[in-house]
Design a protein around this motif. Structure first.
Motif, PDB file in Angstrom:
ATOM      1  N   LEU A  99     -49.980  10.479  12.503  1.00 31.77           N
ATOM      2  CA  LEU A  99     -49.916  10.066  13.898  1.00 31.77           C
ATOM      3  C   LEU A  99     -48.851   9.002  14.124  1.00 31.77           C
ATOM      4  CD1 LEU A  99     -53.716   9.851  14.796  1.00 31.77           C
ATOM      5  CD2 LEU A  99     -52.080  11.489  15.729  1.00 31.77           C
ATOM      6  N   ARG A 100     -48.813   8.008  13.235  1.00 31.86           N
ATOM      7  CA  ARG A 100     -47.940   6.856  13.472  1.00 31.86           C
ATOM      8  C   ARG A 100     -46.517   7.088  12.976  1.00 31.86           C
ATOM      9  NH1 ARG A 100     -50.594   4.776  17.305  1.00 31.86           N
ATOM     10  NH2 ARG A 100     -48.948   3.208  17.243  1.00 31.86           N
ATOM     11  N   LEU A 101     -46.366   7.651  11.789  1.00 28.26           N
ATOM     12  CA  LEU A 101     -45.032   7.824  11.212  1.00 28.26           C
ATOM     13  C   LEU A 101     -44.375   9.117  11.674  1.00 28.26           C
ATOM     14  CD1 LEU A 101     -42.911   6.661   9.278  1.00 28.26           C
ATOM     15  CD2 LEU A 101     -44.021   7.928   7.430  1.00 28.26           C
ATOM     16  N   ASP A 102     -45.129  10.224  11.591  1.00 29.44           N
ATOM     17  CA  ASP A 102     -44.567  11.529  11.954  1.00 29.44           C
ATOM     18  C   ASP A 102     -44.705  11.847  13.444  1.00 29.44           C
ATOM     19  OD1 ASP A 102     -44.107  11.859   9.234  1.00 29.44           O
ATOM     20  OD2 ASP A 102     -46.025  12.868   8.916  1.00 29.44           O
ATOM     21  N   ARG A 103     -45.647  11.139  14.096  1.00 29.23           N
ATOM     22  CA  ARG A 103     -45.942  11.417  15.514  1.00 29.23           C
ATOM     23  C   ARG A 103     -46.248  12.897  15.728  1.00 29.23           C
ATOM     24  NH1 ARG A 103     -41.259   7.351  17.974  1.00 29.23           N
ATOM     25  NH2 ARG A 103     -42.147   5.480  17.029  1.00 29.23           N
ATOM     26  N   ASP A 104     -47.072  13.402  14.827  1.00 28.84           N
ATOM     27  CA  ASP A 104     -47.424  14.819  14.807  1.00 28.84           C
ATOM     28  C   ASP A 104     -48.573  15.067  15.780  1.00 28.84           C
ATOM     29  OD1 ASP A 104     -48.147  17.417  14.293  1.00 28.84           O
ATOM     30  OD2 ASP A 104     -48.522  17.127  12.150  1.00 28.84           O
ATOM     31  N   PRO A 105     -48.363  15.800  16.864  1.00 30.33           N
ATOM     32  CA  PRO A 105     -49.433  16.048  17.834  1.00 30.33           C
ATOM     33  C   PRO A 105     -50.549  16.934  17.286  1.00 30.33           C
ATOM     34  CG  PRO A 105     -47.513  17.381  18.372  1.00 30.33           C
ATOM     35  CD  PRO A 105     -47.099  16.451  17.264  1.00 30.33           C
ATOM     36  N   ARG A 106     -50.290  17.593  16.151  1.00 25.96           N
ATOM     37  CA  ARG A 106     -51.311  18.468  15.549  1.00 25.96           C
ATOM     38  C   ARG A 106     -52.146  17.751  14.505  1.00 25.96           C
ATOM     39  NH1 ARG A 106     -47.024  22.567  13.328  1.00 25.96           N
ATOM     40  NH2 ARG A 106     -46.228  20.496  12.781  1.00 25.96           N
ATOM     41  N   ALA A 107     -51.852  16.484  14.270  1.00 30.07           N
ATOM     42  CA  ALA A 107     -52.507  15.764  13.174  1.00 30.07           C
ATOM     43  C   ALA A 107     -54.023  15.696  13.342  1.00 30.07           C
ATOM     44  CB  ALA A 107     -51.926  14.356  13.062  1.00 30.07           C
ATOM     45  N   GLY A 108     -54.494  15.444  14.547  1.00 27.76           N
ATOM     46  CA  GLY A 108     -55.934  15.359  14.769  1.00 27.76           C
ATOM     47  C   GLY A 108     -56.640  16.663  14.438  1.00 27.76           C
ATOM     48  N   ASP A 109     -56.062  17.785  14.854  1.00 26.24           N
ATOM     49  CA  ASP A 109     -56.660  19.090  14.555  1.00 26.24           C
ATOM     50  C   ASP A 109     -56.646  19.369  13.052  1.00 26.24           C
ATOM     51  OD1 ASP A 109     -57.204  19.594  17.209  1.00 26.24           O
ATOM     52  OD2 ASP A 109     -55.324  20.672  17.550  1.00 26.24           O
ATOM     53  N   ARG A 110     -55.578  18.989  12.392  1.00 32.71           N
ATOM     54  CA  ARG A 110     -55.519  19.164  10.936  1.00 32.71           C
ATOM     55  C   ARG A 110     -56.622  18.348  10.248  1.00 32.71           C
ATOM     56  NH1 ARG A 110     -50.889  21.832   9.662  1.00 32.71           N
ATOM     57  NH2 ARG A 110     -49.053  21.550  10.998  1.00 32.71           N
ATOM     58  N   ALA A 111     -56.796  17.128  10.706  1.00 33.81           N
ATOM     59  CA  ALA A 111     -57.833  16.274  10.123  1.00 33.81           C
ATOM     60  C   ALA A 111     -59.223  16.866  10.355  1.00 33.81           C
ATOM     61  CB  ALA A 111     -57.751  14.870  10.719  1.00 33.81           C
ATOM     62  N   ARG A 112     -59.474  17.381  11.546  1.00 30.89           N
ATOM     63  CA  ARG A 112     -60.785  17.972  11.832  1.00 30.89           C
ATOM     64  C   ARG A 112     -61.060  19.172  10.934  1.00 30.89           C
ATOM     65  NH1 ARG A 112     -58.822  16.660  16.989  1.00 30.89           N
ATOM     66  NH2 ARG A 112     -60.014  14.982  17.962  1.00 30.89           N
ATOM     67  N   ARG A 113     -60.043  19.998  10.697  1.00 30.04           N
ATOM     68  CA  ARG A 113     -60.239  21.153   9.818  1.00 30.04           C
ATOM     69  C   ARG A 113     -60.547  20.705   8.395  1.00 30.04           C
ATOM     70  NH1 ARG A 113     -55.904  23.363  12.865  1.00 30.04           N
ATOM     71  NH2 ARG A 113     -54.390  22.972  11.199  1.00 30.04           N
ATOM     72  N   ALA A 114     -59.846  19.690   7.937  1.00 29.89           N
ATOM     73  CA  ALA A 114     -60.090  19.175   6.588  1.00 29.89           C
ATOM     74  C   ALA A 114     -61.496  18.590   6.482  1.00 29.89           C
ATOM     75  CB  ALA A 114     -59.045  18.121   6.235  1.00 29.89           C
ATOM     76  N   LEU A 115     -61.906  17.858   7.499  1.00 29.71           N
ATOM     77  CA  LEU A 115     -63.249  17.261   7.482  1.00 29.71           C
ATOM     78  C   LEU A 115     -64.331  18.334   7.527  1.00 29.71           C
ATOM     79  CD1 LEU A 115     -62.554  14.304   9.942  1.00 29.71           C
ATOM     80  CD2 LEU A 115     -62.956  14.120   7.477  1.00 29.71           C
ATOM     81  N   ASP A 116     -64.110  19.384   8.306  1.00 28.50           N
ATOM     82  CA  ASP A 116     -65.094  20.474   8.382  1.00 28.50           C
ATOM     83  C   ASP A 116     -65.290  21.111   7.009  1.00 28.50           C
ATOM     84  OD1 ASP A 116     -65.648  20.188  11.045  1.00 28.50           O
ATOM     85  OD2 ASP A 116     -64.249  21.742  11.716  1.00 28.50           O
ATOM     86  N   ARG A 117     -64.208  21.296   6.266  1.00 29.87           N
ATOM     87  CA  ARG A 117     -64.327  21.886   4.932  1.00 29.87           C
ATOM     88  C   ARG A 117     -65.108  20.959   3.998  1.00 29.87           C
ATOM     89  NH1 ARG A 117     -58.902  23.623   5.785  1.00 29.87           N
ATOM     90  NH2 ARG A 117     -58.086  21.853   4.617  1.00 29.87           N
ATOM     91  N   LEU A 118     -64.826  19.676   4.088  1.00 28.61           N
ATOM     92  CA  LEU A 118     -65.511  18.721   3.209  1.00 28.61           C
ATOM     93  C   LEU A 118     -66.981  18.574   3.542  1.00 28.61           C
ATOM     94  CD1 LEU A 118     -62.783  15.917   3.033  1.00 28.61           C
ATOM     95  CD2 LEU A 118     -63.514  17.389   1.142  1.00 28.61           C
ATOM     96  N   LEU A 119     -67.333  18.761   4.813  1.00 29.86           N
ATOM     97  CA  LEU A 119     -68.714  18.486   5.247  1.00 29.86           C
ATOM     98  C   LEU A 119     -69.514  19.753   5.506  1.00 29.86           C
ATOM     99  CD1 LEU A 119     -68.039  15.470   7.654  1.00 29.86           C
ATOM    100  CD2 LEU A 119     -68.780  15.444   5.259  1.00 29.86           C
ATOM    101  N   THR A 120     -69.095  20.839   4.913  1.00 26.61           N
ATOM    102  CA  THR A 120     -69.864  22.083   4.996  1.00 26.61           C
ATOM    103  C   THR A 120     -70.922  22.090   3.919  1.00 26.61           C
ATOM    104  OG1 THR A 120     -68.001  23.313   5.900  1.00 26.61           O
ATOM    105  CG2 THR A 120     -69.775  24.597   4.892  1.00 26.61           C
ATOM    106  N   GLY A 121     -72.164  22.181   4.326  1.00 24.85           N
ATOM    107  CA  GLY A 121     -73.270  22.109   3.387  1.00 24.85           C
ATOM    108  C   GLY A 121     -73.431  23.363   2.551  1.00 24.85           C
TER     109      GLY A 121
END
Length: 202
Positions: free
Chosen positions: A180-202
């Motif tokens: 977000l801060r260095l790359d100013r990537d507008p897709r960063a939040g969605d990428r983070a959510r996908r990564a978190l969903d994979r980690l938190l799948t029971g």
């Protein structure tokens, strides 16, 4: 001329202190805690150095008060937004969702206050470094507690290593902040959510 009442004087002092700390958090978020000087804040706020020193006494005391203020803001913006979720996996997901939102919304003008403070003070010694480390340790502990509750409830696999999962969650959020801060990537939040969903799948 009527004298100022002690109650009014104390109220004015609390207000002035709050204004100083609000500006201090903004400056430190962008320029680092070392950029937070008595002279800089006094100039920004139209105060005298002696007047500002009267509230804090030293740069280190000011830095510590700014860290406490930033921690309170983070507490409202992340844990405070997850209090209605049931402890365990639901609370963990809510915490992570609030964490992503906090970064996306730019609650601090320079990005995550504590990510920046850790990078600035991780190899130093002293009370400021200890305060930053302490705040981060409390947050990591809170995440681990929710992971352990989720494992105990069968919401996450029984062989889940809570410390490892916390480490990976933290890594996603560090990457998000940088993107977000260095790359100013507008897709960063969605990428983070996908990564978190994979980690938190029971």
């Amino acid at each position: 001329m009527s004298a100022v009442s002690p109650r009014r004087s104390a109220t004015d002092a609390r207000h002035t202190r709050s204004v100083i700390l609000d500006r201090g958090v903004e400056v430190a978020s962008v320029e680092g805690l070392e950029g937070l000087t008595i002279g800089r804040l006094a100039a920004d706020l139209g105060m005298s150095k002696s007047g500002l020193l009267g509230h804090f006494g030293s740069k280190e005391v000011l830095q510590l008060a700014v860290i406490d203020t930033a921690a309170a803001i983070f507490g409202q913006e992340v844990p405070g937004r997850a209090t209605d979720a049931e402890p365990g996996l639901s609370r963990l997901r809510a915490l992570c969702a609030a964490w992503v939102s906090y970064m996306e919304r730019g609650v601090f003008p320079g990005g995550c206050f504590f990510t920046a403070a850790v990078a600035e003070f991780d190899d130093r010694e002293g009370p400021v470094r200890d305060a930053v480390a302490g705040m981060v340790a409390v947050w990591r502990r809170d995440l681990v507690i929710q992971i352990r509750l989720a494992v105990s409830a069968g919401e996450l696999p029984g062989d889940t290593d809570p410390d490892q999962l916390m480490f990976e969650l933290y890594g996603v959020m560090l990457s998000l902040n940088h993107s977000l801060r260095l790359d100013r990537d507008p897709r960063a939040g969605d990428r983070a959510r996908r990564a978190l969903d994979r980690l938190l799948t029971g």
